[in-house]
Design a protein around this motif. Structure first.
Motif, PDB file in Angstrom:
ATOM      1  N   ARG A 155      -0.808  -4.547  -8.287  1.00  0.00           N
ATOM      2  CA  ARG A 155      -1.351  -5.745  -7.649  1.00  0.00           C
ATOM      3  C   ARG A 155      -1.511  -5.490  -6.164  1.00  0.00           C
ATOM      4  N   PRO A 156      -2.659  -5.829  -5.573  1.00  0.00           N
ATOM      5  CA  PRO A 156      -2.848  -5.573  -4.141  1.00  0.00           C
ATOM      6  C   PRO A 156      -1.942  -6.461  -3.313  1.00  0.00           C
ATOM      7  N   ALA A 157      -1.505  -5.926  -2.203  1.00  0.00           N
ATOM      8  CA  ALA A 157      -0.650  -6.696  -1.307  1.00  0.00           C
ATOM      9  C   ALA A 157      -1.483  -7.716  -0.545  1.00  0.00           C
ATOM     10  N   PRO A 158      -0.955  -8.926  -0.299  1.00  0.00           N
ATOM     11  CA  PRO A 158      -1.706  -9.924   0.462  1.00  0.00           C
ATOM     12  C   PRO A 158      -1.848  -9.507   1.908  1.00  0.00           C
ATOM     13  N   LEU A 159      -2.980  -9.908   2.521  1.00  0.00           N
ATOM     14  CA  LEU A 159      -3.195  -9.607   3.922  1.00  0.00           C
ATOM     15  C   LEU A 159      -2.282 -10.450   4.783  1.00  0.00           C
ATOM     16  N   PRO A 160      -1.869  -9.930   5.956  1.00  0.00           N
ATOM     17  CA  PRO A 160      -1.040 -10.742   6.864  1.00  0.00           C
ATOM     18  C   PRO A 160      -1.779 -11.981   7.296  1.00  0.00           C
ATOM     19  N   VAL A 207       0.944  -3.755  11.705  1.00  0.00           N
ATOM     20  CA  VAL A 207       0.180  -2.996  10.737  1.00  0.00           C
ATOM     21  C   VAL A 207       0.890  -1.697  10.475  1.00  0.00           C
ATOM     22  N   PRO A 208       0.623  -1.029   9.312  1.00  0.00           N
ATOM     23  CA  PRO A 208       1.263   0.247   9.022  1.00  0.00           C
ATOM     24  C   PRO A 208       0.712   1.346   9.905  1.00  0.00           C
ATOM     25  N   ASP A 209       1.242   2.589   9.704  1.00  0.00           N
ATOM     26  CA  ASP A 209       0.816   3.726  10.508  1.00  0.00           C
ATOM     27  C   ASP A 209      -0.687   3.885  10.431  1.00  0.00           C
ATOM     28  N   GLY A 210      -1.308   4.145  11.536  1.00  0.00           N
ATOM     29  CA  GLY A 210      -2.751   4.333  11.568  1.00  0.00           C
ATOM     30  C   GLY A 210      -3.178   4.791  12.925  1.00  0.00           C
ATOM     31  N   GLY A 241       3.389   0.441  14.019  1.00  0.00           N
ATOM     32  CA  GLY A 241       3.962  -0.788  14.540  1.00  0.00           C
ATOM     33  C   GLY A 241       3.113  -1.453  15.605  1.00  0.00           C
ATOM     34  N   ALA A 242       1.840  -1.060  15.742  1.00  0.00           N
ATOM     35  CA  ALA A 242       0.983  -1.687  16.755  1.00  0.00           C
ATOM     36  C   ALA A 242       0.583  -3.071  16.296  1.00  0.00           C
ATOM     37  N   PRO A 243       0.609  -4.058  17.199  1.00  0.00           N
ATOM     38  CA  PRO A 243       0.218  -5.423  16.794  1.00  0.00           C
ATOM     39  C   PRO A 243      -1.253  -5.485  16.470  1.00  0.00           C
ATOM     40  N   SER A 244      -1.593  -6.241  15.439  1.00  0.00           N
ATOM     41  CA  SER A 244      -2.981  -6.384  15.032  1.00  0.00           C
ATOM     42  C   SER A 244      -3.673  -7.409  15.891  1.00  0.00           C
ATOM     43  N   THR A 245      -4.982  -7.288  16.016  1.00  0.00           N
ATOM     44  CA  THR A 245      -5.765  -8.246  16.793  1.00  0.00           C
ATOM     45  C   THR A 245      -6.716  -8.962  15.876  1.00  0.00           C
ATOM     46  N   PRO A 246      -6.788 -10.283  15.916  1.00  0.00           N
ATOM     47  CA  PRO A 246      -7.681 -11.014  15.023  1.00  0.00           C
ATOM     48  C   PRO A 246      -9.127 -10.836  15.426  1.00  0.00           C
ATOM     49  N   ASP A 247     -10.007 -10.777  14.383  1.00  0.00           N
ATOM     50  CA  ASP A 247     -11.415 -10.683  14.685  1.00  0.00           C
ATOM     51  C   ASP A 247     -11.980 -12.075  14.903  1.00  0.00           C
ATOM     52  N   GLU A 248     -13.297 -12.199  14.955  1.00  0.00           N
ATOM     53  CA  GLU A 248     -13.896 -13.491  15.282  1.00  0.00           C
ATOM     54  C   GLU A 248     -13.686 -14.523  14.198  1.00  0.00           C
ATOM     55  N   ASP A 249     -13.380 -14.085  12.936  1.00  0.00           N
ATOM     56  CA  ASP A 249     -13.116 -15.034  11.856  1.00  0.00           C
ATOM     57  C   ASP A 249     -11.641 -15.413  11.776  1.00  0.00           C
ATOM     58  N   GLY A 250     -10.800 -14.796  12.631  1.00  0.00           N
ATOM     59  CA  GLY A 250      -9.383 -15.140  12.608  1.00  0.00           C
ATOM     60  C   GLY A 250      -8.543 -14.230  11.753  1.00  0.00           C
ATOM     61  N   ASP A 251      -9.182 -13.196  11.087  1.00  0.00           N
ATOM     62  CA  ASP A 251      -8.418 -12.287  10.244  1.00  0.00           C
ATOM     63  C   ASP A 251      -8.004 -11.070  11.047  1.00  0.00           C
ATOM     64  N   PRO A 252      -6.808 -10.522  10.776  1.00  0.00           N
ATOM     65  CA  PRO A 252      -6.369  -9.343  11.517  1.00  0.00           C
ATOM     66  C   PRO A 252      -7.313  -8.181  11.246  1.00  0.00           C
ATOM     67  N   PRO A 294       0.826  -1.214   0.000  1.00  0.00           N
ATOM     68  CA  PRO A 294       0.000   0.000   0.000  1.00  0.00           C
ATOM     69  C   PRO A 294       0.858   1.262   0.000  1.00  0.00           C
ATOM     70  N   ALA A 295       0.272   2.348  -0.503  1.00  0.00           N
ATOM     71  CA  ALA A 295       1.036   3.578  -0.666  1.00  0.00           C
ATOM     72  C   ALA A 295       1.495   4.151   0.665  1.00  0.00           C
ATOM     73  N   ASP A 296       0.737   3.891   1.757  1.00  0.00           N
ATOM     74  CA  ASP A 296       1.107   4.479   3.037  1.00  0.00           C
ATOM     75  C   ASP A 296       2.092   3.627   3.826  1.00  0.00           C
ATOM     76  N   TRP A 297       2.548   2.536   3.244  1.00  0.00           N
ATOM     77  CA  TRP A 297       3.569   1.722   3.900  1.00  0.00           C
ATOM     78  C   TRP A 297       4.946   2.300   3.611  1.00  0.00           C
ATOM     79  N   ARG A 298       5.809   2.252   4.596  1.00  0.00           N
ATOM     80  CA  ARG A 298       7.178   2.719   4.425  1.00  0.00           C
ATOM     81  C   ARG A 298       8.041   1.532   3.986  1.00  0.00           C
ATOM     82  N   THR A 299       8.164   1.388   2.683  1.00  0.00           N
ATOM     83  CA  THR A 299       8.887   0.259   2.104  1.00  0.00           C
ATOM     84  C   THR A 299      10.254   0.698   1.620  1.00  0.00           C
TER      85      THR A 299
END
Length: 205
Positions: free
Chosen positions: A171-176, A185-188, A193-204, A154-159
């Motif tokens: 091409r879209p980047a794959p989800l973690p 996760v990227p800045d937000g 650098g905050a760790p993501s939390t999975p939702d009830e389906d297991g996706d971040p 994504p454009a807002d990622w510091r790559t």
């Protein structure tokens, strides 16, 4: 005890399957029997004799009633099986010979402490021939990492520029993966650098 009864006591359970028009899928192979005609969609339970993978026994999943045997479909001919066994034996002989050659290391005698010096000289032709025989046997050499280019982040990622040059734009980047316990996760709003939390389906989230 009858042989058929003894065979029944030696079977292992392989769980339930669904009958299809191709038969029963078991261990990535299809098994079929004449009694399966017109029973596509039925739920069945499989039992099998370990190491005897040419046939499985099929039972009704709900009642446990024995339905019949199912034989391996598209089974290889005796000539094909013999050819495969000969090829395996030849490959085993080559591997054994290479192993014995690799273990026959000879070192020069030493009268004082020094690094060991291997004996056994090779000509350039011998070295090239042996390397040619071993080419293509390493899995790392067979890997083709550039066949599927990496997606652009994504454009807002510091790559880093060195990594961005290896990606494919558009091409879209794959989800973690949800299996990563500490994905970042990227800045937000949650902070950089905050760790993501999975939702009830297991996706971040």
């Amino acid at each position: 005890m009858a042989a058929a009864d003894l065979w029944t006591f030696t079977l292992e359970d392989a769980g339930t399957r669904t009958l299809t028009t191709r038969g029963i899928r078991f261990r990535k192979r299809d098994y079929a029997g004449p009694w399966m005609t017109g029973q596509a969609g039925a739920q069945v339970r499989i039992r099998f004799m370990p190491h005897h993978d040419h046939r499985i026994e099929v039972y009704h999943a709900a009642t446990g009633r024995y339905l019949g045997p199912a034989d391996l479909a598209d089974q290889a001919t005796e000539e094909q099986v013999s050819a495969v066994r000969r090829a395996r034996a030849a490959r085993a002989r080559r591997l054994k010979k290479d192993l014995e050659a690799a273990q026959r290391e000879r070192y020069a005698a030493a009268t004082h402490a020094e690094s060991p010096r291997r004996l056994g000289a090779l000509t350039g032709a011998q070295a090239d021939a042996e390397l040619a025989r071993s080419a293509g046997t390493s899995l790392s050499q067979l890997a083709l990492p550039d066949v599927v280019p990496l997606a652009a982040p994504p454009a807002d990622w510091r790559t880093p520029a060195s990594l961005a040059a290896l990606t494919t734009a558009g091409r879209p980047a794959p989800l973690p993966s949800s299996r990563d316990s500490a994905s970042v996760v990227p800045d937000g709003p949650a902070g950089r650098g905050a760790p993501s939390t999975p939702d009830e389906d297991g996706d971040p989230s």
